[in-house]
Design a protein around this motif. Structure first.
Motif, short mmCIF file in Angstrom:
data_model
loop_
_atom_site.label_atom_id
_atom_site.label_comp_id
_atom_site.label_asym_id
_atom_site.label_seq_id
_atom_site.Cartn_x
_atom_site.Cartn_y
_atom_site.Cartn_z
N VAL A 114 0.83 -1.20 0.00
CA VAL A 114 0.00 0.00 0.00
C VAL A 114 0.87 1.26 0.00
O VAL A 114 0.59 2.25 -0.68
N ARG A 122 3.21 -5.57 -3.99
CA ARG A 122 1.92 -5.21 -4.60
C ARG A 122 1.31 -6.47 -5.22
O ARG A 122 0.13 -6.74 -5.10
N PHE A 127 -4.95 -6.65 -6.38
CA PHE A 127 -5.46 -5.29 -6.60
C PHE A 127 -6.07 -5.26 -8.00
O PHE A 127 -5.50 -5.81 -8.95
N ASP A 150 -8.23 0.71 -2.27
CA ASP A 150 -6.82 0.77 -1.89
C ASP A 150 -6.62 1.98 -0.97
O ASP A 150 -6.89 3.12 -1.39
N GLN A 156 -7.69 1.84 -7.24
CA GLN A 156 -7.88 0.39 -7.34
C GLN A 156 -8.55 -0.12 -6.05
O GLN A 156 -8.69 0.63 -5.08
N SER A 157 -8.93 -1.38 -6.05
CA SER A 157 -9.46 -2.00 -4.84
C SER A 157 -8.69 -3.28 -4.59
O SER A 157 -8.13 -3.86 -5.53
N TYR A 158 -8.68 -3.73 -3.35
CA TYR A 158 -8.06 -5.02 -3.08
C TYR A 158 -9.12 -6.03 -2.65
O TYR A 158 -10.17 -5.67 -2.13
#
Ligand code: NOJ
Length: 551
Positions: A114, A122, A127, A150, A156-158
């Motif tokens: 992050v 990463r 992600f 994120d 972005q999203s995780y």
């Protein structure tokens, strides 16, 4: 060639609730060490500890922040070394819970992923997406979507299958696979004997660009198991992992948690040809009576009656299908479900009979701590105690008072099944001199100390049962279900010219069962019974084990 785990009788310890040795209200490794004589006397030969690694405890240890250190509330590495040595000296093997699908968001890998978009870590996580829009409609097992923006604000999203503080690892990345193998080998080099591999069936995900087909609204997140459970890559990625472990530590017991696996998948995961798990734990053992369901009620408020005919069918299918393949895991409860006494048995005779029914089948018994005392779920009086976001909402919309709703939920939920062990009649039942980390109203159950002086107690019964389980006939004898009505479950185990019959009355009526003619002697019983030449009469919920040479 036989391995130690072919004859394992495993006791599952929830470390935070077993025995506190330093008065902080949380069970610890030294506490477990103090109780080795109790474990020895019970007759088990292995323990499985729920996670003990450094963790923020968002999910009671299943959110690991450091795989190489013990959580300081639970102990130190030196105490773990002592525990391993003392367990081994007592002839008890140690199985650690190994969380491979996700880490904590406090793990250095995730923090670095992050903090630095170019970090090699990463790609340790998943992600995806952009503009803070979730990439698909898949739902998390803990409620809501699997996606969380994120924290670095990249848009972005995780991905997290469980809590949002538990990001999933990206097993597609070979570095992740090697890193997890390093962790496993570190612990095996320390001398542990097995790994209970958490949620392994979820490490592979389908193409993330797809929504799961649903009639629910476009914004709703839906459970999408076929997109993240039991996909072919699970085997592709885990096979080498398991092979490498077995190559270096051949006597390691690999026990996989395969919640939604059916029996055919269990074969795939445990056959010799697969070279993966030795055994798997399924959650498919306990079918509920669908007709008892009220569609207008949320799941947490449903009445949960066991569908006994389906249960009997399931058990027999697992016994037969895994015959010659691997050992089924035999259990009635664990930290993810209500206790057997609260959920199914409801009285001591029934609990004893169900224990003999389950554990004398072919396979490896796994006993949830306190089950041997007949411990029940705690009763909670506030939604917060459940540590589950869905409880408050359920209580709020229930068509009953909050008190009544909490009573019902307490009988179904996993959290009240994690209460402190009842050791003796001192303050906090001898669990701690401090304030227990988890408390609620307790059912009046006699403590281990009291039960150890009562020949009719549940504890003494479990000791006798485990002594029986060690007979070769209950280890490797052939299994055969006898044709009886839905209210009874009767099977035989046969070995070297001898036959044992295990008979259990699942109902509260007296039942008669025909048995093959022969001369029998009684090995163990619960409740009332009468045996004649070719017939057994069992009182309400009664159970009986006979041994004989039949004609
Ligand atoms: C399965 C564990 O048994 C459960 O307690 C945990 O919440 C999930 N895996 C996530 O690790």
């Amino acid at each position: 060639m036989s391995s130690w785990y072919d004859h394992a009788i495993i006791y599952q310890i929830y470390p935070k609730s077993f025995q506190d040795s330093n008065g902080d209200g949380i069970g610890d490794l030294n506490g477990i060490r103090q109780r080795i004589p109790y474990l020895k006397q019970l007759g088990i030969n292995a323990i499985w500890l729920n996670p003990v690694f450094v963790s923020p405890q968002v999910d009671n240890g299943y959110d690991v922040a450091n795989y190489y250190a013990i959580d300081d509330k639970i102990g130190t590495m030196a105490e773990m070394d002592d525990l391993i040595a003392e367990l081994h000296a007592a002839g008890i093997h140690l199985i650690l819970d190994f969380v491979i699908n996700h880490t904590s968001d406090q793990h250095p890998w995730f923090k670095d992923a992050v903090a630095n978009p170019h970090s090699i870590y990463r790609d340790y996580y998943i992600f995806a997406g952009h503009h803070n829009q979730r990439p698909n409609n898949w739902g998390s097992f803990f409620g809501g979507t699997v996606w969380e923006p994120d924290p670095a604000g990249t848009g972005q999203s995780y991905f997290h299958l469980f809590d949002k503080h538990m990001p999933d690892l990206n097993w597609k990345n070979p570095e992740v696979r090697l890193s997890m193998e390093d962790v496993a080998k570190y612990w095996l080099a320390k001398g542990i004997d097995g790994l209970r591999i958490d949620a392994f069936i979820h490490i592979a995900k389908a193409n993330l660009a797809q929504n799961f087909p649903t009639n629910a609204g476009a914004n709703e997140a839906v459970l999408a198991e076929p997109f993240y459970a039991n996909l072919p890559n699970v085997q592709k990625w885990l096979r080498p992992f398991c092979q490498h472990i077995k190559a270096d530590y051949p006597e390691t017991f690999l026990l996989g948690e395969a919640a939604s696996a059916n029996v055919n998948l269990a074969v795939d995961y445990t056959s010799q040809h697969a070279q993966m798990m030795d055994s798997v734990i399924t959650f498919r053992y306990f079918p509920l009576r669908q007709s008892a369901n009220d569609v207008n009620k949320p799941a947490l408020l449903q009445s949960e009656d066991m569908d006994w005919p389906e249960f009997k069918k399931n058990q027999t299918i697992w016994q037969q299908t895994l015959s010659g393949v691997s050992q089924p895991v035999l259990y009635w409860g664990n930290h993810d479900m209500a206790r057997v006494m609260t959920r199914v048995a409801h009285n001591a005779i029934s609990a004893k009979s169900l224990a003999m029914l389950m554990y004398l089948q072919r396979g490896i018994p796994v006993i949830y701590y306190g089950e041997e005392l007949g411990m029940e779920n705690l009763q909670f009086t506030s939604p917060d105690q459940f540590q589950d976001q869905t409880v408050a909402a359920t209580v709020q919309h229930a068509d009953m008072s909050e008190t009544d709703a909490l009573k019902v939920i307490s009988t179904h939920h996993k959290m009240p099944a994690r209460g402190p062990m009842l050791w003796n009649d001192e303050a906090n039942h001898g669990f701690t001199t401090g304030q227990p980390w988890l408390s609620g109203q307790e059912a009046p159950v006699a403590s281990a100390a009291t039960q150890s002086t009562d020949e009719d107690s549940m504890l003494k019964f479990y000791q006798q049962l485990f002594a029986l389980k060690k007979f070769p006939i209950f280890q490797s004898g052939d299994y055969c279900l006898l044709p009886t009505d839905d209210d009874t479950f009767v099977y035989t185990r046969s070995d070297a010219g001898q036959t044992a019959i295990v008979l259990v009355n699942l109902s509260s009526q007296t039942k008669r069962v025909a048995i093959p003619s022969g001369k029998y002697r009684e090995l163990l019983s619960s409740g009332q019974h009468e045996v004649s030449a070719e017939r057994v009469e069992l009182g309400a919920n009664g159970g009986l084990v006979l041994l004989g040479n039949h004609d």
